[in-house]
Design an enzyme around this catalytic site. Sequence first.
Site, PDB file in Angstrom:
ATOM      1  N   TRP A 278       0.960  -1.350   0.079  1.00  0.00           N
ATOM      2  CA  TRP A 278       0.009   0.209   0.052  1.00  0.00           C
ATOM      3  C   TRP A 278       0.791   1.241  -0.113  1.00  0.00           C
ATOM      4  O   TRP A 278       0.437   2.252  -0.283  1.00  0.00           O
ATOM      5  CB  TRP A 278      -0.867   0.089   1.265  1.00  0.00           C
ATOM      6  CG  TRP A 278      -0.256   0.225   2.436  1.00  0.00           C
ATOM      7  CD1 TRP A 278       0.532  -0.649   3.146  1.00  0.00           C
ATOM      8  CD2 TRP A 278      -0.691   1.371   3.525  1.00  0.00           C
ATOM      9  NE1 TRP A 278       1.071  -0.195   4.348  1.00  0.00           N
ATOM     10  CE2 TRP A 278       0.419   1.130   4.464  1.00  0.00           C
ATOM     11  CE3 TRP A 278      -1.367   2.275   3.394  1.00  0.00           C
ATOM     12  CZ2 TRP A 278       0.342   1.979   5.654  1.00  0.00           C
ATOM     13  CZ3 TRP A 278      -1.211   3.185   4.610  1.00  0.00           C
ATOM     14  CH2 TRP A 278      -0.569   2.997   5.501  1.00  0.00           C
ATOM     15  N   ASP A 279       2.304   1.001   0.255  1.00  0.00           N
ATOM     16  CA  ASP A 279       3.049   2.280   0.254  1.00  0.00           C
ATOM     17  C   ASP A 279       2.946   2.948  -0.986  1.00  0.00           C
ATOM     18  O   ASP A 279       3.206   4.161  -1.020  1.00  0.00           O
ATOM     19  CB  ASP A 279       4.539   1.617   0.121  1.00  0.00           C
ATOM     20  CG  ASP A 279       4.867   0.792   1.529  1.00  0.00           C
ATOM     21  OD1 ASP A 279       3.626   0.157   1.710  1.00  0.00           O
ATOM     22  OD2 ASP A 279       6.009   0.381   1.703  1.00  0.00           O
TER      23      ASP A 279
ATOM     24  N   GLU B 272       0.901  -2.303  13.011  1.00  0.00           N
ATOM     25  CA  GLU B 272       0.895  -3.732  13.029  1.00  0.00           C
ATOM     26  C   GLU B 272       1.248  -4.015  14.446  1.00  0.00           C
ATOM     27  O   GLU B 272       1.655  -5.411  14.661  1.00  0.00           O
ATOM     28  CB  GLU B 272       1.753  -4.287  11.988  1.00  0.00           C
ATOM     29  CG  GLU B 272       1.466  -3.816  10.562  1.00  0.00           C
ATOM     30  CD  GLU B 272       2.340  -4.107   9.675  1.00  0.00           C
ATOM     31  OE1 GLU B 272       3.518  -4.193   9.784  1.00  0.00           O
ATOM     32  OE2 GLU B 272       1.977  -4.219   8.241  1.00  0.00           O
TER      33      GLU B 272
ATOM     34  N   LYS C 279       3.331   1.170  16.515  1.00  0.00           N
ATOM     35  CA  LYS C 279       4.636   0.973  15.290  1.00  0.00           C
ATOM     36  C   LYS C 279       4.656   2.358  14.493  1.00  0.00           C
ATOM     37  O   LYS C 279       5.681   2.817  13.993  1.00  0.00           O
ATOM     38  CB  LYS C 279       4.239  -0.296  14.457  1.00  0.00           C
ATOM     39  CG  LYS C 279       5.429  -0.284  13.568  1.00  0.00           C
ATOM     40  CD  LYS C 279       5.175  -1.828  12.777  1.00  0.00           C
ATOM     41  CE  LYS C 279       6.218  -2.075  11.597  1.00  0.00           C
ATOM     42  NZ  LYS C 279       5.740  -3.194  10.907  1.00  0.00           N
ATOM     43  N   GLN C 280       3.306   2.734  13.757  1.00  0.00           N
ATOM     44  CA  GLN C 280       3.660   3.619  12.830  1.00  0.00           C
ATOM     45  C   GLN C 280       2.205   4.350  12.676  1.00  0.00           C
ATOM     46  O   GLN C 280       1.045   3.923  13.365  1.00  0.00           O
ATOM     47  CB  GLN C 280       3.766   3.235  11.366  1.00  0.00           C
ATOM     48  CG  GLN C 280       2.459   2.295  10.924  1.00  0.00           C
ATOM     49  CD  GLN C 280       2.931   1.524   9.331  1.00  0.00           C
ATOM     50  OE1 GLN C 280       3.499   0.381   9.827  1.00  0.00           O
ATOM     51  NE2 GLN C 280       2.933   1.794   8.512  1.00  0.00           N
TER      52      GLN C 280
HETATM   53  C1  BGC Z   1       4.874  -1.365   7.448  1.00  0.00           C
HETATM   54  C2  BGC Z   1       3.950  -1.603   6.447  1.00  0.00           C
HETATM   55  C3  BGC Z   1       4.570  -1.496   5.114  1.00  0.00           C
HETATM   56  C4  BGC Z   1       5.698  -2.462   4.850  1.00  0.00           C
HETATM   57  C5  BGC Z   1       6.394  -2.177   3.536  1.00  0.00           C
HETATM   58  C6  BGC Z   1       6.013  -2.665   7.216  1.00  0.00           C
HETATM   59  O1  BGC Z   1       6.930  -2.570   8.017  1.00  0.00           O
HETATM   60  O2  BGC Z   1       4.309  -1.700   8.786  1.00  0.00           O
HETATM   61  O3  BGC Z   1       2.902  -0.550   6.619  1.00  0.00           O
HETATM   62  O4  BGC Z   1       3.884  -1.600   4.031  1.00  0.00           O
HETATM   63  O5  BGC Z   1       6.569  -2.360   5.875  1.00  0.00           O
HETATM   64  O6  BGC Z   1       6.882  -0.898   3.565  1.00  0.00           O
END
Ligand code: BGC
Length: 764
Positions: A355-356, A486, A599-600
Site C-alpha cells: 500500500w506504500d 501492526e 509502530k506507525q
Molecule cells: C509496514 C507496512 C509497510 C511495509 C512495507 C511494514 O513494516 O508496517 O505498513 O507496508 O513495511 O514498507
Amino acid sequence: MKNYLTIHPWKIIEQGFHPEYNRITESLFSIGNGKMGMRGNFAEDFSGDSLQGNYLAGLYYPDKTKVGWWKNGYPDYFAKTLNAVNWISLSIKVNGQILDLNKCETTDYKATLDMKESVIYREFRVKFKKGESVVVQSQLFYSMDEDNLGVLKYSVFTENFNGTMEIKSTTDFNVVNKETNYGEKFWKGISTSVNEDFGSVKAMTKKTEFTVNCTTSNKVFLNENIVDTKPKTLKSSQKFSHNYTLEVKKGDVVSIEKYAAIISSFFYDELKSTSEKLIERTLRDTFENLKKNHTDAWAKIWKKSDVQIKGDDSAQQAIRYNILQLNQTYTGKDSRLNIGPKGFTGEKYGGSTYWDTEAYCLPFYLYTADKKVSQNLLHYRYNHLQKAIENAEKLGFENGAALYPMVTMNGEECHNEWEITFEEIHRNGAIAYAIYNYTRFTGDDSYLNTKGLEVLVGISRFWAQRFNYSRKRNAYVMLGVTGPNEYENNVNNNWYTNYIARWCLIYTSKSLKKLKKKDPKQYNKVIKKTKLKENKEVKLWKEISSNIYFPFDKENKVFMQQCGFLDKEITSTDKLKKEDRPISQNWSWDRILRSCFIKQADVLQGLYFFSDKFTTKQLKRNFNYYEPLTVHESSLSPCVHSIIASKIGNKYKAYELFQRTARLDLDDINNDTEDGCHITSMAGTMLTVIEGFGGISVKKNLLHINPQLPHQWKSLKFKINFREVPLCINIKRKKLIIKNDSDSALEISLFDKKVTLKKGKNEF
Ligand code: BGC
C-alpha cells in the site's frame, strides 16, 4: 547511527575505506534506471563482506511459502525479486597478484555517488604484497537514456613498476538470492556463447520462466590507445570471460570500458539478437557520449523534481538522495511495474507492491513528474482488479467485492500472516484514496470516470460486506482488523480503517452520481461492466456510511485507535529503556501486542489523508496524544507525523521527524540499511517537504499554500505542476516567490486568503 559519509549537497561520499560498513555503503550506492538496478558492489574481486545484488524490473520467483500453521486462503508463494546476472566483474592481477581491497593495502579511498548524474565514482591506491602500487579510478552507471544498458569504465594507473597486468572480464549468471525459503537456485542456464569481441549468456527463471539475455563487450585501452590484442575467451555454465594480458611500464594507464546489454522477456521477444545489436550500436559510440546522453536524461528529471534547501546541507543532501532513489526505482513508463519497498537496493520485501505505493509514492510522482507516471500506477491496480475480486472470493466475499493483496507482484496475494493477509485490509482504502488524490491534484477525472469507478465499486462492495450491523451499538462495526499499526492485531473498529472505508463508500456514491449527471452514456457503461444494482447497493452504502461506529475518548477528546485501546496501560516512549528499542527486536510479540506502543501512524494516518475534514485543534489533540506513544518502527511513520506537526505549527517536531525520515538510510537510523534502502518511505520524505514545510494541499478544487519554513533553513525551493500549471515555489524567510510558468493566471489560497498568480513571477 554511523557518521562515516561526508555531507555534500549533490554527492554521497565515502572518504576513506570502511569495509566494516560495506553492506550499508552497497545499499546506499545503489543505482538504477527504472528497468534495472544494482547495489553498489565493486567490480574488482572483493573477499570481504558484501551482498551482491543486480535486479531487473518485473521479474520474480514464486518462492514456496513456509508457514507453521496453514490457514485457508493463504497464498502458495511469496514473490521474490531476483538477484540476476553479475555483469560488472573485472578481476585484476598485477604481476600475478589479485587486486582485492580486503587483502591489499588500500589508501586514499574515495567513493562518490554523484546524485546529479546517477554515476558511482571510485578512486583509490592499492599496494600489493610485492610492493607494486596502482591507482584505480572507475565510473559506473545504468543508462537513463538507453535503459537496457549498463556501463563501467575502470582505469588502473601503474605507479612504480614494469610488469604484467591481467584483466579478466566476466559475466556470470550463477547467482543466488540471499533470501530464499528453501535455499533454491532461481535461475537455470539456457545458453552461453563467447567470441573475442563479445559474449552472451541467457538464463531462465524456474517456474515463472522469465528469460534474460546479457551480452557484454569490452574496449581496452593502453594510454588512451585502443589495444588490438585479442583476449582469451573462457566459457562455462552460465558464465563467460574475456582475459586480457598486457605488459605495462611505470606510468602507464590501462583502461577498460565494459558495456552490458541486459534484455528480458518481460519487455522483449527477441532477446539475444536485441542485446547483441544494442552492444554493436554501443561499441560504435564513445563512453563520453554515452555518459552525456545518460546525464542529459537525468538533467531533465532534476529540472522537474529538484528541491533546493539553503542553510542546511545535511537536509539538502538527504532530500536529493530520496529523489534520486525514487527515480532510479520507477520511471512510470510501464503500468506493469511498481515500486518495491527496497527498489533495486536489496532483496527484502521481495520487490513486491504494498500500500506504500498509493499512500506515499503516488503523490511523490504527482508532484514531480508528468501525470502519466501516476496514471500508470493507477492502471497497475486496475489491471489487477479481477484478481482482487478472486482474492476476496477466496475469503468468502461475493458479488464483485474486491480485496487487493497486501503484497503482490502480479495481482495475487503473496503475504501469509493471517493478521496481515486477511486483516490489514486498510490497503483497499489507500488504493481508493489514490484515485481521489490523482483526480483532485490533476483535475483530470478521465481515469475516475472509466477504470477508477470500477475499482471503487469493487472496493465499496468489499467494505459493505466487511461491516456488520451491531445491535448493541446500533451502528455498523468492523471486527477483526489490523490497522497500519501492526503492533495491534485483530482489533475491532480500528478508527482509521472505519474512517477510510466510510469515506470510500461516500466517494464512490458521489462519483457515480456526478458521472450520471455529466455523462449518462459513460455512467451506463460503468453500471453495465460492474453489474451494479444502483437502488440496492448504493442505497446500502449510504445507510452504512451514515451510521458507522467510531471509538472516541471523551476525556482526552481524541479518536481512539480501536475499541479497547484505553484498557491498555498508557505510558509513553520516553519511558522505554535504550535497550528496549527497537521493541520489534527486543520484546516478545506478546509483550508488543499488549503494550500501548504504536509502530506507525494509524489514527494520524487518517488525519493526514483527510486533514481538511478536521480542525487544527483536533489535529493538535490527536497528535499530542499519539505521537508520544509511537516508536516509529516503520519507516513510513515519521513522515506522516512530520507533516501533521507542520500543520499544527510544531516546527521543532516537524523538523526532528523530517530528519528521521530524510536521513533514515544515510545515517542508518534503524540499523537495517545493509538490507537495502527504504525506497517507499523516501517518497514520504518528499511529502514532508512539499506538504509539510511547503504547506501544499488541495481543498475544494483550490490549491492551498501555507508554508512553514523550519528555523534551520534559509530558503526552500521546489516545483509542482498543479492542473497543468507549472509553479516554482521559493519560500524565503521574509519573502515568498511563486513563479507561474504557464500562460494562464491561477487562483490559489495563500495563507488562507485567495490570491491570483499571474503569469511569471509573483512576490508576497
Ligand atoms: C509496514 C507496512 C509497510 C511495509 C512495507 C511494514 O513494516 O508496517 O505498513 O507496508 O513495511 O514498507
